[in-house]
Design an enzyme around this catalytic site. Structure first.
Site, mmCIF file in Angstrom:
data_model
loop_
_atom_site.group_PDB
_atom_site.id
_atom_site.type_symbol
_atom_site.label_atom_id
_atom_site.label_comp_id
_atom_site.label_asym_id
_atom_site.label_seq_id
_atom_site.Cartn_x
_atom_site.Cartn_y
_atom_site.Cartn_z
ATOM 1 N N GLU A 250 9.897 -2.912 5.180
ATOM 2 C CA GLU A 250 9.291 -2.111 6.258
ATOM 3 C C GLU A 250 7.789 -2.240 6.087
ATOM 4 O OE1 GLU A 250 10.665 -0.768 8.746
ATOM 5 O OE2 GLU A 250 12.756 -0.852 8.115
ATOM 6 N N CYS A 284 2.323 4.121 9.418
ATOM 7 C CA CYS A 284 2.762 2.825 9.937
ATOM 8 C C CYS A 284 2.950 2.927 11.445
ATOM 9 C CB CYS A 284 4.041 2.398 9.250
ATOM 10 S SG CYS A 284 5.284 3.674 9.243
HETATM 11 P P1 NAD Z 1 0.806 -1.707 -0.361
HETATM 12 O O1 NAD Z 1 1.492 -2.933 0.145
HETATM 13 O O2 NAD Z 1 -0.552 -1.853 -0.928
HETATM 14 O O3 NAD Z 1 1.671 -1.040 -1.533
HETATM 15 C C1 NAD Z 1 2.984 -0.620 -1.326
HETATM 16 C C2 NAD Z 1 3.707 -0.607 -2.677
HETATM 17 O O4 NAD Z 1 3.840 -1.955 -3.145
HETATM 18 C C3 NAD Z 1 2.960 0.154 -3.788
HETATM 19 O O5 NAD Z 1 3.889 0.870 -4.570
HETATM 20 C C4 NAD Z 1 2.330 -0.967 -4.591
HETATM 21 O O6 NAD Z 1 2.082 -0.626 -5.939
HETATM 22 C C5 NAD Z 1 3.398 -2.052 -4.491
HETATM 23 N N1 NAD Z 1 2.942 -3.420 -4.731
HETATM 24 C C6 NAD Z 1 1.696 -3.935 -4.548
HETATM 25 N N2 NAD Z 1 1.678 -5.241 -4.893
HETATM 26 C C7 NAD Z 1 2.932 -5.563 -5.298
HETATM 27 C C8 NAD Z 1 3.552 -6.771 -5.761
HETATM 28 N N3 NAD Z 1 2.859 -7.905 -5.886
HETATM 29 N N4 NAD Z 1 4.853 -6.744 -6.054
HETATM 30 C C9 NAD Z 1 5.579 -5.604 -5.926
HETATM 31 N N5 NAD Z 1 5.052 -4.432 -5.513
HETATM 32 C C10 NAD Z 1 3.740 -4.416 -5.187
HETATM 33 O O7 NAD Z 1 0.841 -0.635 0.818
HETATM 34 P P2 NAD Z 1 0.158 0.812 0.880
HETATM 35 O O8 NAD Z 1 -1.324 0.639 1.011
HETATM 36 O O9 NAD Z 1 0.683 1.698 -0.207
HETATM 37 O O10 NAD Z 1 0.752 1.359 2.260
HETATM 38 C C11 NAD Z 1 0.205 1.047 3.503
HETATM 39 C C12 NAD Z 1 1.021 -0.017 4.213
HETATM 40 O O11 NAD Z 1 2.375 0.375 4.287
HETATM 41 C C13 NAD Z 1 0.571 -0.222 5.655
HETATM 42 O O12 NAD Z 1 0.560 -1.601 5.942
HETATM 43 C C14 NAD Z 1 1.654 0.477 6.458
HETATM 44 O O13 NAD Z 1 1.816 0.028 7.779
HETATM 45 C C15 NAD Z 1 2.854 0.214 5.625
HETATM 46 N N6 NAD Z 1 3.920 1.176 5.896
HETATM 47 C C16 NAD Z 1 4.995 0.764 6.631
HETATM 48 C C17 NAD Z 1 6.016 1.652 6.945
HETATM 49 C C18 NAD Z 1 7.218 1.213 7.740
HETATM 50 O O14 NAD Z 1 8.230 1.890 7.685
HETATM 51 N N7 NAD Z 1 7.153 0.114 8.477
HETATM 52 C C19 NAD Z 1 5.936 2.982 6.502
HETATM 53 C C20 NAD Z 1 4.822 3.370 5.760
HETATM 54 C C21 NAD Z 1 3.826 2.457 5.453
#
Ligand code: NAD
Length: 496
Positions: A250, A284
């Site tokens: 997501e 999001c």
């Molecule tokens: P992010 O991608 O920076 O981090 C999300 C998670 O992934 C964190 O726990 C982070 O530690 C982990 N992560 C980072 N690098 C990784 C890797 N290489 N391998 C595995 N895990 C890793 O996102 P964020 O800044 O926490 O959240 C914002 C983003 O999330 C926005 O793009 C938003 O649109 C999206 N979002 C989407 C939905 C949806 O349902 N579509 C809902 C909420 C947020």
């Protein structure tokens, strides 16, 4: 003195193998240190997987209605502690208390829905092509499930993933966002209090590139569910593809609200304020584009500018606050960069465009910002900013509005304000998103409906509702032939 928190691995609260910790600070006031959380590494993930495999043996053998009963108690405890959890969440994430209360409520709703699903988890029994033969399918647990969650819904998103995974009989390892680790700590305490056998849940705090990555790469974690940015999701997708893992993604959004010339403008105004600036634009499903019909464009924009100017920035724990801070410095830097990009692209800065000073200088605040005259296909219009920045685009017809809505790489949510029932149905058909709202903003998912997006927002799975149960269970098909003879499917024809 701020508390030092632990991981939950092997049925115990334990320090990370590294002995290192990271700080969790209040984004509304960075002098406020909430706690130190484990900066874990691969060794902690390995220990968590060993324990979760033991937990899986026990839990997958527990009847699903009994698993559901545990989730019902989890819902009760979340409801009892709703206000206290909301307060913790606002302190570490920044959004206002009404919103963090809503975030906990989504967890409560998800728990009660999951509890009832323990008594359904339907398979199918269908007629066989052959006489005296029974054909049926049922759902089986899969194994150890790895969950990686973002910062913006610190309770709701972990529960969307965890509760259906648990009701289906899997063991869970969660790595929450390092920006909001406290909320999931409280959730795990509640799961244990509700009677979840300890080795069924593991909490490993740490950075994405270390703990998240180790979880994704672990060969004994066959299922990964990730919510976060499209960039991180793409990296995870590569690994999971190579390792043949089941993966739910997501990811990002660039959601638009369309306001037609026959819309109820008061209603649309309330909707866009909530959609664009609620959660400081860090949803999001945030409304980051506003597509206005030319006949109401100038009038609506003026009213919007005045109303947005009146939004009060501040600490989300204070009652008067409408808009809290951004999550951290990098996030504010990103917003600042996009404001520059918008100006370079020739868009017209109508409101905001800067950080406030004074008493708000201690947090990551940014003023609600509106750009008008934004050109379709410009970077401002196309790229996810994840902050309080609204791009206004003027169109001459409904068809043009649909084209603008659809012409982005993301496809999460969309909204249309109109009094014309035909247009409303055309919007539901033609807007290329996972969710379309009519006469409501781009926000407002309910726990018992599937949630997710198309194109670069997702990979075809859904959270929530009944569909997520497909993701967390394996369908097994069984045939029972009680004819006493060999009956060859597709070969031994049965005549009426
Ligand atoms: P992010 O991608 O920076 O981090 C999300 C998670 O992934 C964190 O726990 C982070 O530690 C982990 N992560 C980072 N690098 C990784 C890797 N290489 N391998 C595995 N895990 C890793 O996102 P964020 O800044 O926490 O959240 C914002 C983003 O999330 C926005 O793009 C938003 O649109 C999206 N979002 C989407 C939905 C949806 O349902 N579509 C809902 C909420 C947020």
């Amino acid at each position: 003195m701020a508390k030092t928190f632990k991981n939950f691995i092997g049925g115990e609260w334990v320090a990370p193998a590294t002995g290192a910790h990271f700080e969790n600070r209040n984004p509304a006031n960075t002098a406020d240190l909430i706690g130190r959380f484990p900066d874990s590494d691969r060794r902690d993930v390995d220990a968590a997987v060993r324990s979760a495999r033991r937990g899986f043996v026990l839990w997958s053998g527990t009847p699903a209605p009994v698993r559901g009963d545990v989730l019902r108690r989890v819902g009760d405890l979340l409801a009892e502690r709703k206000d206290a959890i909301a307060d913790v969440m606002t302190r570490e994430m920044g959004k206002v208390l009404a919103e963090t209360g809503g975030d906990v409520q989504e967890g409560i709703d998800t728990a009660y829905y999951a509890a009832t699903e323990g008594r359904r988890l339907f398979g199918h029994v269908v007629p066989s092509e052959l006489r005296s033969k029974w054909a049926m399918s049922y759902r089986r647990p899969i194994g150890v499930v790895g969950l990686i969650t973002p910062f913006n819904f610190p309770m709701a998103i972990p529960t969307w993933k965890m509760f259906p995974a648990l009701v289906c009989g899997n063991a869970v390892i969660i790595k929450p966002s390092e920006d909001v680790p406290h909320t999931v700590h409280l959730l795990v305490e509640i799961l244990l209090e509700a009677g979840l056998p300890p080795e069924v849940i593991q909490l490993v705090h740490g950075r994405g590139e270390t703990v998240g990555r180790a979880l994704v790469e672990h060969p004994q974690v066959p299922v990964i569910s990730f919510t976060g940015s499209t960039e991180t999701g793409a990296l995870i997708g590569e690994t999971c593809g190579r390792m043949h893992k089941r993966l739910s993604l997501e990811m990002g959004g660039k959601n638009a609200m369309i306001v037609m010339d026959d819309a109820d403008l008061d209603l649309a105004l309330e909707g866009v304020l909530w959609g664009a600036f609620g959660t400081t634009g860090q949803r999001c499903t945030a409304t980051s584009r506003l597509i206005l019909h030319r006949k109401i464009h100038d009038r609506f924009l003026r009213r919007l500018g005045d109303a947005a100017e009146g939004l009060r920035l501040g600490d989300g724990r204070q009652e008067r606050t409408d808009v809290g801070p951004l999550i951290h410095e990098a996030s504010r830097d990103k917003v600042e960069r996009y404001v520059e990009i918008g100006q370079e692209e020739g868009a017209d800065l109508v409101l905001g465009g800067k950080a406030p000073g004074g008493r708000l200088a201690d947090g990551w605040f940014y003023r609600p910002t509106i750009f008008a005259g934004v050109r379709p296909r410009s970077r401002l219009e196309q790229e996810e900013i994840f902050g309080p920045v609204l791009s206004v685009i003027r169109v001459s017809s409904f068809d043009e509005a649909v084209r603008v809505n659809n012409d982005v790489r993301y496809g999460l949510s969309s909204s249309v304000y109109t009094g014309d029932v035909d247009l409303a149905f055309r919007a539901m058909r033609d807007l290329d998103n996972g969710i379309t709202y009519v006469n409501a903003p781009t926000i407002g998912a309910e726990a018992h409906m599937p949630f997710g997006g198309v194109k670069a927002t997702g990979n075809g799975h859904r959270e929530g509702g009944w569909e997520v149960y497909d993701f967390y269970s394996e369908t097994k098909v069984c045939y029972v032939d009680y004819s006493g003879r060999l009956q060859r499917a597709q070969i031994d024809a049965v005549l009426p």
